[in-house]
Scaffold this motif. Structure first.
Motif, PDB file in Angstrom:
ATOM      1  N   GLN A   1      -3.286   7.760   2.644  1.00 37.75           N
ATOM      2  CA  GLN A   1      -2.555   6.499   2.486  1.00 37.75           C
ATOM      3  C   GLN A   1      -2.815   5.580   3.678  1.00 37.75           C
ATOM      4  O   GLN A   1      -2.928   4.365   3.510  1.00 37.75           O
ATOM      5  CB  GLN A   1      -1.049   6.747   2.379  1.00 37.75           C
TER       6      GLN A   1
ATOM      7  N   VAL B   1       2.782   2.262   2.603  1.00 41.04           N
ATOM      8  CA  VAL B   1       2.916   2.805   3.949  1.00 41.04           C
ATOM      9  C   VAL B   1       4.075   2.111   4.645  1.00 41.04           C
ATOM     10  O   VAL B   1       4.134   0.881   4.698  1.00 41.04           O
ATOM     11  CB  VAL B   1       1.618   2.608   4.765  1.00 41.04           C
TER      12      VAL B   1
ATOM     13  N   SER C   1       0.823  -1.211   0.000  1.00 45.95           N
ATOM     14  CA  SER C   1       0.000   0.000   0.000  1.00 45.95           C
ATOM     15  C   SER C   1       0.861   1.268   0.000  1.00 45.95           C
ATOM     16  O   SER C   1       0.339   2.362  -0.129  1.00 45.95           O
ATOM     17  CB  SER C   1      -0.925   0.020   1.216  1.00 45.95           C
TER      18      SER C   1
ATOM     19  N   THR D   1       3.405  10.681   6.752  1.00 44.81           N
ATOM     20  CA  THR D   1       2.559   9.852   5.901  1.00 44.81           C
ATOM     21  C   THR D   1       1.213  10.535   5.688  1.00 44.81           C
ATOM     22  O   THR D   1       0.607  11.048   6.619  1.00 44.81           O
ATOM     23  CB  THR D   1       2.334   8.466   6.535  1.00 44.81           C
TER      24      THR D   1
END
Length: 71
Positions: free
Chosen positions: A61, A49, A47, A57
């Motif tokens: 996300q 992350v 993904s 971040t």
């Protein structure tokens, strides 16, 4: 500092957090845990992350990463 008490549960259980019920499976050890953890890490890595560095971040996300978790 506040003190919290935790219990190791050997049966499925429900936690009520502010009116939201969270369904938990019993704590697991060994191969079951490692297999599930590896699957979780792979899904998060795919993904985009980085679980080891969430600073900066994008919250969008994080939402996508949370959606890939098994229900």
């Amino acid at each position: 500092m506040a003190t919290k008490t935790f219990a190791i549960n050997t049966k499925p259980h429900v936690a009520d957090v502010g009116g939201t019920e969270l369904l938990f499976q019993p704590e697991v050890m060994g191969d079951d845990f490692m297999d599930a953890y590896a699957e979780l890490r792979n899904k998060h890595q795919n993904s985009g992350v980085d679980l080891d560095d969430l600073q900066g971040t994008d919250p969008a996300q994080l939402r996508v990463a949370a959606r890939v978790l098994p229900s």
